[in-house]
Design an enzyme around this catalytic site. Structure first.
Site, PDB file in Angstrom:
ATOM      1  CE1 TYR A   1      -3.786   2.299   0.487  1.00 41.92           C
ATOM      2  CE2 TYR A   1      -2.648   3.116   2.432  1.00 41.92           C
ATOM      3  CZ  TYR A   1      -3.654   3.233   1.499  1.00 41.92           C
ATOM      4  OH  TYR A   1      -4.525   4.286   1.571  1.00 41.92           O
TER       5      TYR A   1
ATOM      6  CB  THR B   1       1.212   4.644   4.061  1.00 41.05           C
ATOM      7  OG1 THR B   1       0.473   3.467   4.395  1.00 41.05           O
ATOM      8  CG2 THR B   1       0.253   5.743   3.649  1.00 41.05           C
ATOM      9  CE  LYS B   2       0.521  -0.547   5.714  1.00 42.12           C
ATOM     10  NZ  LYS B   2      -0.573  -1.429   5.428  1.00 42.12           N
ATOM     11  CB  THR B   3       8.612  -0.514   4.497  1.00 43.42           C
ATOM     12  OG1 THR B   3       8.210  -1.842   4.144  1.00 43.42           O
ATOM     13  CG2 THR B   3       8.372  -0.261   5.978  1.00 43.42           C
TER      14      THR B   3
END
Ligand SMILES: *Cc1c(COP(=O)(O)O)cnc(C)c1O
Length: 383
Positions: free
Chosen positions: A182, A184-186
């Site tokens: 997604y 916003t993920k790393t």
């Protein structure tokens, strides 16, 4: 007022952009060679002989993994209440019932010691969530699971990459591990996810159910004597495949996963040093020898803080800084609360964590000036 500093932003480089353009020119928009390459690269990244199955979200991946390990109507799946609703909703897709367990007040991960009391004859699986990128106690969880004959599917949406006991999350002897890409993920593919598993039957079932329950064997031109247009539907599957456009991003994001983690860890250390002495608790560190993915930097306001959490976030927003809250515990949401008749105090440690937790901006494109601005605002509000 200077520009608004958001809580998270993706870090997309020229390599990702050029790979997407290459895909657009190639004519392969949906699942094709780039997705296959991303799966191969991802399996090699995790190592230990895992197979990787690319999907269009971690939610899809969790659904497929739980279906593949046999979760069905009436089955209970033990998980934490301190997570995103996706972790639990997929159990309901399958007609099962999530059973929530409270958290360890230090790590905000599922409290391993309280898992056993939640097990009933209907329990089928445990879904640990590696909160913020700090691994759950997998050794102890696997021991409980083995003793009771339970499956374990890891929600590793925050844990790329996280090392525990000298080995990456994803290589522990669980049934499957699911990652999120997604925005916003790393690492990100916009929307996307990956299931990894060492069990060939689980991998095969996930591949089949990811695309309409169409058996891949029917497509195999070496073993099939059927014409190329022929296929067989063996189950009512889903439409969860990853597109080559998304995989184009993933191929290059994955190459930077360690570098991104290093940056996040360095920024977390800068925050830690700046906030020492303020009325806050700093996020827990990984035990010696392990690593933390630092997907989130979650500060906890203590009772000595001059403002409560909600007011703190308002004051940060007034200074042009976006914060977030991870998580609103599931038992406070109307659906879960009403379905299982859960009082706020049913999970006191999660409730307390929720009331004092605030996630500060932490993303690899943040500059030292951005971070200095966050630090100055936090000190100003809390001093
Ligand atoms: C983001 C997230 C998910 C869902 O990931 P998607 O790829 O958006 O479906 C699941 N679990 C946790 C803990 C998450 O933070």
């Amino acid at each position: 007022m200077s520009d608004f500093l958001p809580f998270a932003l993706p870090d997309i480089g020229e390599d990702e952009i050029n790979e997407v353009i290459d895909s657009l020119r190639s004519g392969w928009l949906t699942t094709g060679p780039k997705t296959k390459r991303f799966e191969e690269d991802f399996a090699a990244f995790v190592g230990n002989g895992v197979e990787a199955i690319a999907v269009n979200s971690a939610t899809a991946g969790l659904h497929l993994a739980l279906e593949a390990v046999g979760v069905g109507p009436g089955d209970e799946v033990i998980t934490t209440c301190y997570t995103f609703t996706a972790t639990a909703e997929v159990v309901r897709y399958l007609g099962g019932e999530p059973v929530f367990v409270d958290i360890d007040p230090c790590t905000f991960n599922i409290d391993t010691a309280r898992i056993e009391a939640a097990i009933t004859p209907r329990t089928k699986a445990i879904v640990p969530v590696h909160f913020a990128g700090l691994a759950c106690e997998m050794g102890a969880i696997l021991e409980v699971a083995r003793r009771h004959g339970l499956k374990v599917v890891e929600d590793a949406a925050h844990a790329l990459p996280t090392v525990q006991g000298g080995t990456l999350v994803g290589t522990h002897p669980t049934d499957a591990t699911v990652y999120s890409f997604y925005a916003t993920k790393t690492i990100t593919t916009g929307e996307g996810g990956m299931v990894v598993t060492r069990n060939p039957d689980t991998a095969k079932r996930c591949r089949t159910m990811r695309l309409h329950g169409i058996s891949r064997d029917a497509f195999d031109r070496y073993t099939s004597t059927k014409p190329s247009w022929h296929y067989e539907v063996v189950a009512p599957g889903c439409k969860y495949n990853m597109t080559d456009l998304a995989a184009s991003l993933g191929i290059h994001q994955l190459k930077k996963a360690w570098e991104f983690r290093q940056k996040r860890e360095s920024m977390a250390a800068v925050y830690d040093e700046a906030f020492a002495g303020l009325p806050v608790l700093l996020p827990p560190k990984a035990p010696a020898g392990d690593t933390h993915a630092w997907h989130l930097y979650v500060l906890r306001l203590t009772d000595q803080a001059p403002v409560r959490r909600d007011r703190f976030i308002e004051l940060m927003a007034q200074r042009g800084i976006g914060c977030s809250v991870h998580f609103i515990p599931l038992h406070l949401h109307p659906y879960w609360r009403d379905r299982y008749d859960l009082a706020p105090e049913a999970y006191p440690d999660a409730l307390h964590a929720y009331r004092c937790a605030v996630s500060l901006p932490l993303f690899t494109r943040m500059t030292p000036d951005d971070q200095a601005r966050v630090i100055a605002a936090v000190r100003d509000i809390l001093s």
